[in-house]
Write a protein that holds these residues in place. Structure first.
Motif, PDB file in Angstrom:
ATOM      1  N   SER A 275       0.802  -1.231   0.000  1.00 35.96           N
ATOM      2  CA  SER A 275       0.000   0.000   0.000  1.00 35.96           C
ATOM      3  C   SER A 275       0.832   1.277   0.000  1.00 35.96           C
ATOM      4  CB  SER A 275      -0.940  -0.010   1.210  1.00 35.96           C
ATOM      5  OG  SER A 275      -0.224  -0.269   2.405  1.00 35.96           O
ATOM      6  N   GLY A 276       2.149   1.158  -0.226  1.00 33.23           N
ATOM      7  CA  GLY A 276       2.980   2.345  -0.325  1.00 33.23           C
ATOM      8  C   GLY A 276       3.441   2.858   1.025  1.00 33.23           C
ATOM      9  N   GLY A 277       4.068   4.023   0.991  1.00 33.26           N
ATOM     10  CA  GLY A 277       4.622   4.616   2.200  1.00 33.26           C
ATOM     11  C   GLY A 277       3.685   5.616   2.833  1.00 33.26           C
ATOM     12  N   PHE A 278       4.282   6.593   3.550  1.00 31.91           N
ATOM     13  CA  PHE A 278       3.479   7.641   4.193  1.00 31.91           C
ATOM     14  C   PHE A 278       3.920   8.995   3.652  1.00 31.91           C
ATOM     15  CE2 PHE A 278       7.059   6.518   6.770  1.00 31.91           C
ATOM     16  CZ  PHE A 278       7.489   7.642   7.468  1.00 31.91           C
ATOM     17  N   ASP A 279       3.968   9.059   2.328  1.00 27.88           N
ATOM     18  CA  ASP A 279       4.504  10.206   1.603  1.00 27.88           C
ATOM     19  C   ASP A 279       3.901  11.537   2.046  1.00 27.88           C
ATOM     20  OD1 ASP A 279       5.137   7.848   0.357  1.00 27.88           O
ATOM     21  OD2 ASP A 279       4.477   8.449  -1.633  1.00 27.88           O
ATOM     22  N   HIS A 280       2.604  11.550   2.277  1.00 24.79           N
ATOM     23  CA  HIS A 280       1.913  12.818   2.505  1.00 24.79           C
ATOM     24  C   HIS A 280       1.380  12.981   3.934  1.00 24.79           C
ATOM     25  CE1 HIS A 280       2.290  13.842  -1.708  1.00 24.79           C
ATOM     26  NE2 HIS A 280       1.904  12.616  -1.998  1.00 24.79           N
ATOM     27  N   LEU A 292      12.380  18.436   7.793  1.00 27.93           N
ATOM     28  CA  LEU A 292      11.404  18.437   6.709  1.00 27.93           C
ATOM     29  C   LEU A 292      10.160  19.183   7.177  1.00 27.93           C
ATOM     30  CD1 LEU A 292      11.096  17.087   3.830  1.00 27.93           C
ATOM     31  CD2 LEU A 292       9.702  15.381   4.996  1.00 27.93           C
ATOM     32  N   ASP A 293       9.909  20.362   6.605  1.00 27.73           N
ATOM     33  CA  ASP A 293       8.786  21.148   7.128  1.00 27.73           C
ATOM     34  C   ASP A 293       7.695  21.416   6.104  1.00 27.73           C
ATOM     35  OD1 ASP A 293      10.057  22.943   5.507  1.00 27.73           O
ATOM     36  OD2 ASP A 293      10.163  24.552   6.982  1.00 27.73           O
ATOM     37  N   GLN A 294       7.799  20.827   4.901  1.00 27.44           N
ATOM     38  CA  GLN A 294       6.740  20.981   3.911  1.00 27.44           C
ATOM     39  C   GLN A 294       6.541  19.674   3.166  1.00 27.44           C
ATOM     40  OE1 GLN A 294       6.242  24.530   1.539  1.00 27.44           O
ATOM     41  NE2 GLN A 294       7.931  25.540   2.588  1.00 27.44           N
ATOM     42  N   ASP A 295       5.336  19.487   2.623  1.00 30.02           N
ATOM     43  CA  ASP A 295       5.033  18.304   1.831  1.00 30.02           C
ATOM     44  C   ASP A 295       5.487  18.555   0.398  1.00 30.02           C
ATOM     45  OD1 ASP A 295       4.069  16.144   0.487  1.00 30.02           O
ATOM     46  OD2 ASP A 295       2.000  16.317   1.159  1.00 30.02           O
ATOM     47  N   TRP A 296       6.664  18.054   0.088  1.00 28.07           N
ATOM     48  CA  TRP A 296       7.223  18.222  -1.247  1.00 28.07           C
ATOM     49  C   TRP A 296       7.360  16.875  -1.950  1.00 28.07           C
ATOM     50  CZ3 TRP A 296      11.434  21.747   1.232  1.00 28.07           C
ATOM     51  CH2 TRP A 296      11.008  23.086   1.225  1.00 28.07           C
ATOM     52  N   SER A 297       6.468  15.956  -1.656  1.00 26.83           N
ATOM     53  CA  SER A 297       6.592  14.612  -2.207  1.00 26.83           C
ATOM     54  C   SER A 297       5.873  14.482  -3.546  1.00 26.83           C
ATOM     55  CB  SER A 297       6.024  13.580  -1.231  1.00 26.83           C
ATOM     56  OG  SER A 297       6.159  12.276  -1.764  1.00 26.83           O
ATOM     57  N   PHE A 298       6.538  13.797  -4.482  1.00 28.64           N
ATOM     58  CA  PHE A 298       5.933  13.439  -5.762  1.00 28.64           C
ATOM     59  C   PHE A 298       5.126  12.145  -5.641  1.00 28.64           C
ATOM     60  CE2 PHE A 298       9.526  16.065  -6.999  1.00 28.64           C
ATOM     61  CZ  PHE A 298       9.126  16.722  -8.152  1.00 28.64           C
ATOM     62  N   ARG A 336       2.982  23.266  -7.972  1.00 27.09           N
ATOM     63  CA  ARG A 336       3.468  22.219  -8.869  1.00 27.09           C
ATOM     64  C   ARG A 336       4.947  21.957  -8.625  1.00 27.09           C
ATOM     65  NH1 ARG A 336       5.656  22.615 -14.076  1.00 27.09           N
ATOM     66  NH2 ARG A 336       5.239  24.854 -14.010  1.00 27.09           N
ATOM     67  N   LEU A 337       5.284  20.671  -8.533  1.00 26.14           N
ATOM     68  CA  LEU A 337       6.667  20.252  -8.331  1.00 26.14           C
ATOM     69  C   LEU A 337       7.283  19.826  -9.656  1.00 26.14           C
ATOM     70  CD1 LEU A 337       6.159  18.075  -5.131  1.00 26.14           C
ATOM     71  CD2 LEU A 337       7.140  20.366  -5.224  1.00 26.14           C
ATOM     72  N   GLN A 338       8.560  20.106  -9.837  1.00 30.18           N
ATOM     73  CA  GLN A 338       9.254  19.746 -11.063  1.00 30.18           C
ATOM     74  C   GLN A 338      10.631  19.193 -10.712  1.00 30.18           C
ATOM     75  OE1 GLN A 338       9.134  22.874 -13.933  1.00 30.18           O
ATOM     76  NE2 GLN A 338      10.268  21.767 -15.481  1.00 30.18           N
ATOM     77  N   PHE A 339      10.950  18.027 -11.290  1.00 23.69           N
ATOM     78  CA  PHE A 339      12.238  17.397 -11.011  1.00 23.69           C
ATOM     79  C   PHE A 339      13.396  18.297 -11.418  1.00 23.69           C
ATOM     80  CE2 PHE A 339       9.757  13.320 -11.801  1.00 23.69           C
ATOM     81  CZ  PHE A 339       9.684  12.989 -10.467  1.00 23.69           C
ATOM     82  N   GLY A 506      12.684  17.551  -2.660  1.00 22.97           N
ATOM     83  CA  GLY A 506      11.563  16.709  -3.039  1.00 22.97           C
ATOM     84  C   GLY A 506      11.862  15.248  -2.782  1.00 22.97           C
ATOM     85  N   ASP A 507      10.870  14.407  -3.013  1.00 25.61           N
ATOM     86  CA  ASP A 507      11.091  12.966  -2.918  1.00 25.61           C
ATOM     87  C   ASP A 507      10.077  12.230  -3.787  1.00 25.61           C
ATOM     88  OD1 ASP A 507       8.721  11.894  -1.277  1.00 25.61           O
ATOM     89  OD2 ASP A 507       9.477  13.445   0.064  1.00 25.61           O
ATOM     90  N   LEU A 508      10.408  10.978  -4.102  1.00 25.81           N
ATOM     91  CA  LEU A 508       9.517  10.120  -4.881  1.00 25.81           C
ATOM     92  C   LEU A 508       8.594   9.312  -3.987  1.00 25.81           C
ATOM     93  CD1 LEU A 508      12.222   8.751  -7.359  1.00 25.81           C
ATOM     94  CD2 LEU A 508      10.763  10.758  -7.632  1.00 25.81           C
TER      95      LEU A 508
END
Length: 579
Positions: A275-280, A292-298, A336-339, A506-508
């Protein structure tokens, strides 16, 4: 968690052999494996869309010794690959898990190719492992991909495939190897040829209605089509809320919400958490990594750690919960996030921290770059964000943040032309300056130090070797560099204006999770097995440790251990004590 009715089949609303939670690459690979082993499998998915983070990814699968490699006459030595992984994981991962991966990953792809015509895998040499200079590392690389696919083949399921966070204009798609060529649009005719291909694809999409997709979208679509061929059920909008156990603390099923009610799903052989990680879940992430103080996950928007929490509630051990698949990025004002990938390999650029100093080989693998940002931030010097600084010559020569260095095309789907878009400058994400003093003031770093950093970088670039951080020494560094230069990753910055791009962490997706053994069985802190419970993908602690072997080192293990878990389940007997 224990329920007396959970021990008898008539205590369940629905019973299968194996319940799989999550419909990403790991979950779908597990379902196909279980089905081929004669097991009755059910996949439940929390969100309204299937595909998970696999559908959002680059679609690469890191598999040394894959059939696609062998067909091309290349076969990495398995013992060398084991040595490579043992080295980069630095003792954080058991040799048994590493050997299982190296042995089983090629078998997974061989199995999938035999299962369905949809499951076609190709290897195009040249994208090196991320540490090709280490023993067992490969300069040719072991990243396996699938060909593009017309999503119309999915039929009604097309609308249920998780879409990328940023949708490209219709008809715009690039294969993994095409991307490298495209980045050389000013350096080679092949790069210009890819641009013409994109135009042709847009025309075909409009004329013939094609809806072509590549990379992760194609991989997720193909796995779903293979599942559908076999009639393997997939329930969407069906979150797992609780694991069920018997008096011996073995997992017997789960509670699943569906159609407004809660169903008790029995699993005769066991449950596979994919079921994936806890990205958000930012609060949980900050608990383990305060910088880490912001949600910057892709990562998948639905990834909130449900599977990890469910395992922990049964006493499962976890590991590396402070880790993620880090990926430096840009965040635009609309969120919007960009690699930020090829830009870090450009020759005429350097990246500075809050002291105005370089702190790493800018072209380093993205996990290493992320770790350097984190450790730097912990030191008290601002590294999150940092700033990539380049010049106007580079702006007109390389692809930067999606801008194409070609003459202005009105109405183009991406920025073109010689001028920096005004909106970018007004956003604060990009700064422009005509002197180092001016740039230092705009990005908030010491002016003298920034000037010294620029002078030192230019000195090294003119010499052709980065004595400070060895940028360009690795074949990996060179991949998106400029092949027309003696050192593809080094060239002096020229005349102003200079530009600075704000780089965030960011992160994947997160990579830490439940601790598992070499069969993907979930373990307690004392290393005893929670019978009937398996975890794969980002729900499990990574077989890559804190490192990243090569492109596809997330999806490769997810799918491989989905395969391993299902095989192990199929081999279990039903006359165990808990039955």
């Amino acid at each position: 968690m224990t329920s007396s009715s959970a021990t008898a089949p008539d205590g369940f609303d629905h019973v299968v052999d194996v319940l799989i939670v999550g419909s990403g690459g790991g979950g779908m690979a597990a379902a196909l494996t279980a089905h081929s082993s004669g097991l009755d499998a059910l996949v439940v998915e929390k969100s309204s869309y299937f595909g998970g983070s696999t559908a959002l990814s680059g679609g690469g699968i890191w598999v040394p010794g894959a059939p696609a490699q062998r067909r091309e006459g290349y076969a990495p030595d398995p013992e060398g690959v084991v040595e490579y992984l043992l080295k980069i994981t630095e003792g954080l991962v058991s040799e048994a898990r590493i050997r299982q991966y190296v042995e089983s990953a090629p078998r997974l792809l061989e199995f999938l190719e035999q299962q369905s015509g949809w499951l076609e895998f190709v290897w195009k040499p040249g994208y090196a492992d991320y540490y090709p200079e280490l023993p067992g590392g490969s300069e040719l690389g072991s990243t396996i991909n699938v060909p593009p696919i017309d999503l119309r083949r999915l039929g009604p399921d097309e609308q249920k495939l998780l879409k990328p966070l940023a949708l490209a204009p219709r008809g715009i798609w690039l294969g993994p190897k095409e991307l490298r060529t495209f980045y050389r649009i000013r350096q080679s005719w092949a790069g210009k040829g890819v641009l013409l291909k994109l135009v042709a694809r847009m025309v075909r999409a409009r004329v013939f209605g094609e809806r072509m997709a590549a990379i992760g979208q194609s991989l997720a679509a193909r796995l779903r089509l293979a599942m559908r061929e076999r009639g393997i059920p997939l329930w969407l909008d069906a979150p797992m809320t609780e694991l069920l156990t018997d008096p011996d603390r073995a997992v017997t099923g789960a509670l699943v919400q569906r159609d407004g009610g809660t169903l008790r799903i029995g699993a005769r052989r066991g449950v596979i958490l994919a079921s994936g990680g806890f990205d958000h879940d930012l609060a949980w992430r900050k608990e383990h990594l305060p910088v880490l103080d912001q949600d910057w996950s892709f990562g998948n928007p639905a990834a909130m750690g449900d599977g990890i929490r469910a395992g922990q509630s049964l006493g499962a051990a976890s590991d590396l919960l402070d880790e993620a698949w880090w990926f430096p990025a840009i965040q635009w004002p609309d969120g919007r996030l960009q690699f930020m990938l090829n830009e870090r390999m450009m020759p005429a650029q350097f990246i500075v921290n809050g002291d105005g100093k370089r702190f790493i080989n800018e072209a380093a693998p993205y996990m290493d770059f992320g770790h350097a940002m984190i450790e730097g931030q912990k030191s008290g010097v601002t590294h999150i964000p940092c700033w990539l600084i380049t010049d106007h010559r580079s702006w007109n020569r390389y692809v930067i943040a999606g801008h194409l260095p070609i003459p202005k095309i009105p109405g183009a789907p991406v920025p073109t032309g010689r001028k920096m878009p005004r909106a970018w400058l007004e956003s604060g994400v990009v700064k422009s300056a005509t002197s180092w003093d001016d740039m230092a003031a705009k990005i908030g770093v010491p002016a003298r130090q920034l000037a010294e950093t620029a002078a030192r970088f230019n000195e090294l670039a003119r010499k052709g070797h980065d004595d400070d951080f060895n940028r360009g020494d690795s074949v990996y560094d060179n991949y998106y560099g400029d092949p027309t230069l003696p050192n593809p990753n080094l060239y002096p910055l020229g005349n102003p204006p200079y530009y600075a791009f704000r780089v965030i962490l960011g992160d994947l997706g997160t990579s830490g999770g439940l601790r598992t053994d070499e069969y993907a069985r979930v373990l307690r802190p004392d290393d005893t097995v929670i019978h009937g419970l398996y975890a794969v993908g980002n729900t499990a602690a990574p077989v890559m440790g804190r490192s990243y072997a090569g492109a596809g080192a997330t999806i490769g293990p997810a799918m491989t251990f989905g395969f391993v878990a299902a095989k192990h389940l199929a081999g279990r007997t039903l006359n165990s004590p808990r039955r």
